[in-house]
Design an enzyme around this catalytic site. Structure first.
Site, PDB file in Angstrom:
ATOM      1  N   GLU A   1     -70.679 -32.704  10.989  1.00  0.00           N
ATOM      2  CA  GLU A   1     -71.028 -33.878  10.183  1.00  0.00           C
ATOM      3  C   GLU A   1     -70.383 -35.112  10.825  1.00  0.00           C
ATOM      4  O   GLU A   1     -69.307 -35.556  10.429  1.00  0.00           O
ATOM      5  CB  GLU A   1     -70.556 -33.691   8.735  1.00  0.00           C
ATOM      6  CG  GLU A   1     -71.095 -34.769   7.817  1.00  0.00           C
ATOM      7  CD  GLU A   1     -70.731 -34.542   6.359  1.00  0.00           C
ATOM      8  OE1 GLU A   1     -71.060 -35.424   5.549  1.00  0.00           O
ATOM      9  OE2 GLU A   1     -70.128 -33.503   6.038  1.00  0.00           O
TER      10      GLU A   1
ATOM     11  N   LYS B   1     -58.292 -17.289  -2.038  1.00  0.00           N
ATOM     12  CA  LYS B   1     -59.635 -17.695  -1.619  1.00  0.00           C
ATOM     13  C   LYS B   1     -60.660 -17.594  -2.740  1.00  0.00           C
ATOM     14  O   LYS B   1     -61.804 -17.222  -2.529  1.00  0.00           O
ATOM     15  CB  LYS B   1     -60.072 -16.870  -0.400  1.00  0.00           C
ATOM     16  CG  LYS B   1     -59.137 -17.078   0.791  1.00  0.00           C
ATOM     17  CD  LYS B   1     -59.294 -16.035   1.855  1.00  0.00           C
ATOM     18  CE  LYS B   1     -58.211 -16.233   2.918  1.00  0.00           C
ATOM     19  NZ  LYS B   1     -58.138 -15.129   3.874  1.00  0.00           N
TER      20      LYS B   1
ATOM     21  N   ASP C   1     -56.910 -20.613   8.387  1.00  0.00           N
ATOM     22  CA  ASP C   1     -57.883 -19.733   7.763  1.00  0.00           C
ATOM     23  C   ASP C   1     -58.830 -20.600   6.941  1.00  0.00           C
ATOM     24  O   ASP C   1     -58.472 -21.084   5.866  1.00  0.00           O
ATOM     25  CB  ASP C   1     -57.169 -18.712   6.875  1.00  0.00           C
ATOM     26  CG  ASP C   1     -58.104 -17.638   6.332  1.00  0.00           C
ATOM     27  OD1 ASP C   1     -59.317 -17.892   6.258  1.00  0.00           O
ATOM     28  OD2 ASP C   1     -57.610 -16.547   5.986  1.00  0.00           O
TER      29      ASP C   1
ATOM     30  N   HIS D   1     -74.982 -42.873   6.829  1.00  0.00           N
ATOM     31  CA  HIS D   1     -75.266 -41.565   7.404  1.00  0.00           C
ATOM     32  C   HIS D   1     -76.384 -41.646   8.436  1.00  0.00           C
ATOM     33  O   HIS D   1     -76.269 -41.089   9.534  1.00  0.00           O
ATOM     34  CB  HIS D   1     -75.650 -40.571   6.296  1.00  0.00           C
ATOM     35  CG  HIS D   1     -74.492 -39.782   5.780  1.00  0.00           C
ATOM     36  ND1 HIS D   1     -74.218 -38.508   6.200  1.00  0.00           N
ATOM     37  CD2 HIS D   1     -73.526 -40.094   4.871  1.00  0.00           C
ATOM     38  CE1 HIS D   1     -73.136 -38.060   5.565  1.00  0.00           C
ATOM     39  NE2 HIS D   1     -72.706 -38.999   4.757  1.00  0.00           N
TER      40      HIS D   1
END
Length: 348
Positions: A34, A165, A241, A337
Protein backbone atom coordinates in the site's frame (compact mmCIF):
# COMPACT_ATOMS: atom_id res chain seq x y z
CA UNK A 1 11.15 -26.26 0.98
CA UNK A 2 12.33 -24.23 -2.00
CA UNK A 3 13.57 -21.33 0.07
CA UNK A 4 11.75 -18.83 -2.13
CA UNK A 5 11.40 -15.30 -0.77
CA UNK A 6 8.34 -13.12 -1.40
CA UNK A 7 9.54 -9.56 -2.03
CA UNK A 8 7.62 -6.74 -0.33
CA UNK A 9 8.36 -3.11 -1.31
CA UNK A 10 10.08 -1.43 1.62
CA UNK A 11 10.96 2.20 2.27
CA UNK A 12 12.48 3.99 5.22
CA UNK A 13 10.30 6.91 6.32
CA UNK A 14 11.09 9.79 8.63
CA UNK A 15 12.86 10.60 10.75
CA UNK A 16 10.38 10.56 13.63
CA UNK A 17 11.26 12.57 16.74
CA UNK A 18 10.58 10.69 19.99
CA UNK A 19 10.94 11.83 23.59
CA UNK A 20 10.04 10.33 26.96
CA UNK A 21 10.78 6.67 27.59
CA UNK A 22 12.40 6.45 24.15
CA UNK A 23 14.67 9.30 23.02
CA UNK A 24 15.35 9.19 19.29
CA UNK A 25 15.25 10.92 15.93
CA UNK A 26 14.93 7.89 13.75
CA UNK A 27 13.78 6.70 10.32
CA UNK A 28 11.57 3.57 10.33
CA UNK A 29 11.17 0.83 7.69
CA UNK A 30 7.72 0.09 6.26
CA UNK A 31 7.22 -3.04 4.13
CA UNK A 32 3.90 -2.73 2.31
CA UNK A 33 2.12 -3.01 -1.01
CA UNK A 34 0.00 0.00 0.00
CA UNK A 35 2.32 2.71 -1.31
CA UNK A 36 0.30 5.70 0.03
CA UNK A 37 1.26 4.54 3.52
CA UNK A 38 4.81 5.86 3.07
CA UNK A 39 3.92 9.53 2.48
CA UNK A 40 1.08 9.33 4.99
CA UNK A 41 3.40 8.21 7.81
CA UNK A 42 5.95 10.66 6.43
CA UNK A 43 3.55 13.56 6.99
CA UNK A 44 3.09 12.57 10.64
CA UNK A 45 6.85 12.18 11.00
CA UNK A 46 7.43 15.66 9.60
CA UNK A 47 5.02 17.12 12.15
CA UNK A 48 6.84 15.29 14.95
CA UNK A 49 10.03 17.11 13.95
CA UNK A 50 8.27 20.48 13.95
CA UNK A 51 7.02 20.05 17.53
CA UNK A 52 9.52 20.71 20.32
CA UNK A 53 8.77 17.54 22.30
CA UNK A 54 8.03 15.43 19.24
CA UNK A 55 6.05 12.28 19.98
CA UNK A 56 6.20 11.45 23.69
CA UNK A 57 6.53 7.74 24.47
CA UNK A 58 5.26 6.19 27.71
CA UNK A 59 5.88 2.47 28.20
CA UNK A 60 3.17 1.54 30.69
CA UNK A 61 3.83 -2.16 31.20
CA UNK A 62 5.45 -5.23 29.66
CA UNK A 63 4.65 -8.92 29.98
CA UNK A 64 4.09 -12.03 27.90
CA UNK A 65 1.46 -14.56 28.91
CA UNK A 66 0.52 -18.18 28.54
CA UNK A 67 -2.65 -19.63 30.07
CA UNK A 68 -2.65 -23.29 31.01
CA UNK A 69 -5.77 -25.39 31.46
CA UNK A 70 -6.30 -27.91 34.27
CA UNK A 71 -9.30 -30.18 34.78
CA UNK A 72 -10.78 -30.92 38.21
CA UNK A 73 -13.69 -33.11 39.33
CA UNK A 74 -15.81 -30.05 40.14
CA UNK A 75 -15.65 -26.31 40.78
CA UNK A 76 -14.98 -26.68 44.52
CA UNK A 77 -11.91 -28.81 43.83
CA UNK A 78 -10.71 -26.32 41.22
CA UNK A 79 -11.15 -23.45 43.69
CA UNK A 80 -9.19 -25.14 46.48
CA UNK A 81 -6.34 -25.88 44.08
CA UNK A 82 -6.41 -22.34 42.68
CA UNK A 83 -6.07 -20.79 46.15
CA UNK A 84 -3.18 -23.06 47.04
CA UNK A 85 -1.37 -22.45 43.74
CA UNK A 86 -1.57 -18.66 43.87
CA UNK A 87 -0.46 -18.77 47.50
CA UNK A 88 2.78 -20.46 46.44
CA UNK A 89 3.82 -17.77 44.00
CA UNK A 90 7.45 -17.67 45.19
CA UNK A 91 7.89 -21.36 44.37
CA UNK A 92 6.35 -20.86 40.93
CA UNK A 93 8.62 -17.88 40.29
CA UNK A 94 11.70 -19.92 41.23
CA UNK A 95 10.69 -22.59 38.73
CA UNK A 96 10.41 -20.02 35.95
CA UNK A 97 13.76 -18.43 36.78
CA UNK A 98 15.39 -21.85 36.56
CA UNK A 99 14.17 -22.22 32.97
CA UNK A 100 15.73 -19.04 31.58
CA UNK A 101 18.08 -16.27 32.65
CA UNK A 102 15.68 -13.70 31.18
CA UNK A 103 12.22 -15.06 32.10
CA UNK A 104 10.66 -13.79 35.32
CA UNK A 105 7.18 -14.63 36.61
CA UNK A 106 5.36 -11.46 37.63
CA UNK A 107 1.69 -12.47 37.89
CA UNK A 108 -0.77 -15.37 37.89
CA UNK A 109 -4.44 -14.77 37.09
CA UNK A 110 -7.09 -17.44 37.51
CA UNK A 111 -10.49 -18.24 36.04
CA UNK A 112 -12.77 -21.14 36.92
CA UNK A 113 -15.48 -22.29 34.52
CA UNK A 114 -17.37 -25.31 35.83
CA UNK A 115 -14.69 -27.86 36.68
CA UNK A 116 -12.09 -26.15 34.45
CA UNK A 117 -9.23 -24.16 36.01
CA UNK A 118 -7.39 -21.64 33.84
CA UNK A 119 -4.10 -20.19 35.10
CA UNK A 120 -2.75 -17.22 33.12
CA UNK A 121 0.98 -16.89 33.76
CA UNK A 122 2.55 -13.49 33.02
CA UNK A 123 6.32 -13.17 32.55
CA UNK A 124 8.84 -10.55 31.59
CA UNK A 125 10.99 -11.89 28.74
CA UNK A 126 13.85 -9.44 28.21
CA UNK A 127 14.32 -8.44 24.55
CA UNK A 128 12.37 -11.42 23.18
CA UNK A 129 8.70 -11.21 22.29
CA UNK A 130 8.56 -14.30 24.48
CA UNK A 131 6.14 -16.74 22.79
CA UNK A 132 8.40 -19.75 23.18
CA UNK A 133 9.83 -18.60 26.50
CA UNK A 134 6.42 -18.51 28.19
CA UNK A 135 5.42 -21.85 26.71
CA UNK A 136 8.59 -23.46 28.07
CA UNK A 137 7.91 -21.90 31.47
CA UNK A 138 4.27 -23.05 31.39
CA UNK A 139 5.38 -26.64 30.70
CA UNK A 140 7.53 -26.60 33.83
CA UNK A 141 4.83 -24.91 35.90
CA UNK A 142 2.20 -27.42 34.83
CA UNK A 143 4.42 -30.31 35.86
CA UNK A 144 5.06 -28.66 39.23
CA UNK A 145 1.37 -27.94 39.84
CA UNK A 146 0.24 -31.44 38.82
CA UNK A 147 2.81 -32.78 41.29
CA UNK A 148 1.29 -30.63 44.03
CA UNK A 149 -2.30 -31.46 43.08
CA UNK A 150 -2.85 -35.00 41.77
CA UNK A 151 -6.60 -34.30 41.91
CA UNK A 152 -6.07 -32.08 38.83
CA UNK A 153 -5.39 -33.41 35.35
CA UNK A 154 -3.79 -31.89 32.26
CA UNK A 155 -6.14 -29.93 30.00
CA UNK A 156 -3.91 -27.97 27.61
CA UNK A 157 -0.63 -26.10 27.68
CA UNK A 158 -2.55 -23.16 26.18
CA UNK A 159 -6.16 -22.62 27.18
CA UNK A 160 -6.84 -19.47 25.09
CA UNK A 161 -7.05 -17.25 28.16
CA UNK A 162 -3.57 -15.99 27.14
CA UNK A 163 -4.87 -14.78 24.59
CA UNK A 164 -2.61 -15.29 21.58
CA UNK A 165 -3.41 -13.79 18.14
CA UNK A 166 -7.10 -13.38 18.83
CA UNK A 167 -9.26 -10.30 19.39
CA UNK A 168 -10.08 -10.48 23.10
CA UNK A 169 -10.75 -8.15 26.01
CA UNK A 170 -8.39 -9.88 28.44
CA UNK A 171 -5.21 -8.64 26.77
CA UNK A 172 -6.28 -5.02 26.94
CA UNK A 173 -7.35 -5.39 30.56
CA UNK A 174 -4.46 -7.46 31.95
CA UNK A 175 -1.81 -6.70 29.32
CA UNK A 176 0.22 -8.76 26.85
CA UNK A 177 3.43 -7.62 25.21
CA UNK A 178 4.38 -3.98 25.69
CA UNK A 179 1.67 -1.52 26.67
CA UNK A 180 2.63 1.81 25.11
CA UNK A 181 0.93 5.21 24.95
CA UNK A 182 2.24 7.83 22.52
CA UNK A 183 0.99 11.40 22.37
CA UNK A 184 1.76 14.74 20.76
CA UNK A 185 0.61 18.35 21.20
CA UNK A 186 0.42 20.14 17.84
CA UNK A 187 0.09 23.95 17.67
CA UNK A 188 -2.89 25.29 15.75
CA UNK A 189 -0.80 26.72 12.91
CA UNK A 190 0.78 23.33 12.22
CA UNK A 191 -2.63 21.67 12.28
CA UNK A 192 -3.78 24.20 9.67
CA UNK A 193 -0.68 24.23 7.46
CA UNK A 194 0.55 20.62 7.68
CA UNK A 195 -2.71 18.70 8.17
CA UNK A 196 -5.03 21.09 6.29
CA UNK A 197 -7.67 20.88 9.00
CA UNK A 198 -8.49 22.17 12.49
CA UNK A 199 -8.29 20.57 15.91
CA UNK A 200 -12.07 20.92 16.33
CA UNK A 201 -12.82 19.07 13.09
CA UNK A 202 -10.36 16.28 13.84
CA UNK A 203 -11.63 15.81 17.39
CA UNK A 204 -15.21 15.68 16.11
CA UNK A 205 -14.28 13.09 13.48
CA UNK A 206 -12.45 10.95 16.04
CA UNK A 207 -15.55 10.86 18.27
CA UNK A 208 -17.97 10.14 15.43
CA UNK A 209 -15.81 7.68 13.50
CA UNK A 210 -13.40 5.97 15.88
CA UNK A 211 -15.41 6.02 19.10
CA UNK A 212 -19.07 5.87 18.02
CA UNK A 213 -18.52 4.10 14.72
CA UNK A 214 -16.37 1.41 16.30
CA UNK A 215 -18.90 0.94 19.10
CA UNK A 216 -21.86 0.34 16.80
CA UNK A 217 -19.67 -2.02 14.75
CA UNK A 218 -19.09 -4.07 17.90
CA UNK A 219 -15.35 -3.40 18.14
CA UNK A 220 -13.65 -5.09 21.11
CA UNK A 221 -11.59 -2.65 23.19
CA UNK A 222 -10.67 -0.89 19.97
CA UNK A 223 -11.36 2.56 18.55
CA UNK A 224 -8.96 3.53 15.79
CA UNK A 225 -8.84 4.13 12.05
CA UNK A 226 -6.06 1.83 10.81
CA UNK A 227 -3.43 0.79 13.34
CA UNK A 228 -3.09 -2.54 11.51
CA UNK A 229 -1.65 -0.86 8.40
CA UNK A 230 1.35 0.59 10.19
CA UNK A 231 1.81 -2.42 12.46
CA UNK A 232 1.94 -4.91 9.60
CA UNK A 233 4.37 -2.77 7.59
CA UNK A 234 6.89 -2.33 10.39
CA UNK A 235 6.40 -5.89 11.72
CA UNK A 236 7.31 -7.36 8.34
CA UNK A 237 10.34 -5.08 8.01
CA UNK A 238 11.70 -5.98 11.46
CA UNK A 239 11.06 -9.72 11.59
CA UNK A 240 8.11 -9.73 13.96
CA UNK A 241 5.34 -12.34 14.07
CA UNK A 242 2.86 -10.60 11.77
CA UNK A 243 -0.12 -12.50 13.23
CA UNK A 244 0.28 -10.44 16.41
CA UNK A 245 -1.30 -7.46 14.67
CA UNK A 246 -4.63 -9.15 15.50
CA UNK A 247 -4.37 -8.08 19.13
CA UNK A 248 -1.84 -5.32 18.48
CA UNK A 249 -4.33 -3.30 16.44
CA UNK A 250 -6.79 -3.24 19.35
CA UNK A 251 -5.96 0.28 20.47
CA UNK A 252 -7.69 3.58 21.16
CA UNK A 253 -7.13 6.93 19.45
CA UNK A 254 -7.95 9.94 21.63
CA UNK A 255 -7.91 13.63 20.74
CA UNK A 256 -8.67 16.97 22.40
CA UNK A 257 -8.70 20.59 21.31
CA UNK A 258 -6.61 22.68 23.69
CA UNK A 259 -5.89 26.36 24.08
CA UNK A 260 -6.52 28.41 20.95
CA UNK A 261 -6.94 25.55 18.49
CA UNK A 262 -4.01 23.31 19.47
CA UNK A 263 -4.46 19.57 18.99
CA UNK A 264 -3.65 16.94 21.62
CA UNK A 265 -3.51 13.56 19.88
CA UNK A 266 -2.70 10.13 21.35
CA UNK A 267 -2.64 6.44 20.48
CA UNK A 268 -2.81 3.77 23.18
CA UNK A 269 -1.55 0.30 22.25
CA UNK A 270 -1.95 -2.07 25.21
CA UNK A 271 -0.87 -5.22 23.37
CA UNK A 272 2.22 -4.47 21.32
CA UNK A 273 4.13 -7.74 20.92
CA UNK A 274 7.62 -7.11 19.54
CA UNK A 275 11.11 -8.41 20.15
CA UNK A 276 14.67 -7.80 19.01
CA UNK A 277 16.00 -11.32 19.58
CA UNK A 278 14.56 -14.73 18.84
CA UNK A 279 13.04 -16.49 15.86
CA UNK A 280 13.62 -14.68 12.55
CA UNK A 281 15.79 -11.93 14.02
CA UNK A 282 18.96 -13.42 12.53
CA UNK A 283 17.82 -12.94 8.93
CA UNK A 284 20.18 -10.48 7.20
CA UNK A 285 17.53 -7.89 6.30
CA UNK A 286 16.06 -8.05 9.81
CA UNK A 287 19.46 -7.72 11.45
CA UNK A 288 20.24 -4.73 9.23
CA UNK A 289 16.91 -3.07 10.06
CA UNK A 290 17.23 -3.60 13.82
CA UNK A 291 20.81 -2.32 13.76
CA UNK A 292 19.79 0.81 11.86
CA UNK A 293 16.92 1.33 14.32
CA UNK A 294 19.37 1.31 17.22
CA UNK A 295 17.90 -1.91 18.61
CA UNK A 296 21.11 -3.95 18.60
CA UNK A 297 22.92 -1.89 21.24
CA UNK A 298 24.56 -3.24 24.39
CA UNK A 299 21.82 -2.34 26.87
CA UNK A 300 20.09 -3.87 29.86
CA UNK A 301 17.80 -6.79 28.89
CA UNK A 302 14.51 -5.43 27.59
CA UNK A 303 15.78 -1.96 26.65
CA UNK A 304 16.23 -2.73 22.93
CA UNK A 305 12.73 -4.21 22.70
CA UNK A 306 11.32 -1.21 24.57
CA UNK A 307 12.97 1.10 22.05
CA UNK A 308 11.47 -0.88 19.19
CA UNK A 309 8.03 -0.81 20.83
CA UNK A 310 8.25 2.98 21.17
CA UNK A 311 9.27 3.37 17.52
CA UNK A 312 6.42 1.10 16.40
CA UNK A 313 3.85 3.00 18.47
CA UNK A 314 5.11 6.37 17.21
CA UNK A 315 4.84 5.09 13.63
CA UNK A 316 1.24 4.12 14.32
CA UNK A 317 0.52 7.63 15.60
CA UNK A 318 2.02 9.24 12.48
CA UNK A 319 -0.14 7.21 10.12
CA UNK A 320 -3.27 7.52 12.25
CA UNK A 321 -2.94 11.30 12.53
CA UNK A 322 -2.40 11.73 8.80
CA UNK A 323 -5.32 9.53 7.75
CA UNK A 324 -7.80 11.14 10.14
CA UNK A 325 -6.74 14.61 9.01
CA UNK A 326 -7.34 13.59 5.40
CA UNK A 327 -10.80 12.29 6.24
CA UNK A 328 -11.88 15.65 7.65
CA UNK A 329 -11.78 16.95 4.05
CA UNK A 330 -14.28 15.47 1.62
CA UNK A 331 -12.59 13.72 -1.29
CA UNK A 332 -9.01 14.09 -0.03
CA UNK A 333 -8.49 10.44 0.95
CA UNK A 334 -9.45 8.97 -2.42
CA UNK A 335 -7.71 11.72 -4.38
CA UNK A 336 -4.49 11.12 -2.45
CA UNK A 337 -4.65 7.36 -2.99
CA UNK A 338 -5.21 7.72 -6.73
CA UNK A 339 -2.43 10.29 -7.09
CA UNK A 340 0.13 8.42 -5.03
CA UNK A 341 -0.63 4.96 -6.41
CA UNK A 342 -0.44 6.20 -10.02
CA UNK A 343 2.84 7.95 -9.27
CA UNK A 344 4.16 4.69 -7.80
CA UNK A 345 3.11 2.73 -10.89
CA UNK A 346 4.82 5.13 -13.32
CA UNK A 347 8.04 5.12 -11.30
CA UNK A 348 8.51 1.35 -11.65
Amino acid sequence: MSGDITPIPTRWVGPLRLTGDVEAEQDVPLATYESPLWPSVGRGARISRLVADGIRVSVIDERMTRSSLFVAADAATALRASRDITGRFAELAATVSAQSRHARLIDVDTEIVGNLLYLRFALTTGDASGHNMVTLAAEALMAQILGWHPELSYGSISGNYCSDKKATAVNGILGRGRSVVVDILIPADLVRDQLRTTAARLVELNVRKNLVGSTIAGALRSANAHYANMLLAIFLATGQDAANIVEGSQGITYAEERGDGDLYFSCSLPTLIVGTVGNGKDLPFVDDALTRLGCREDREPGENARRLAGLVAATVLCGELSLLAAQTNQGELMQSHLLLERRSETSR
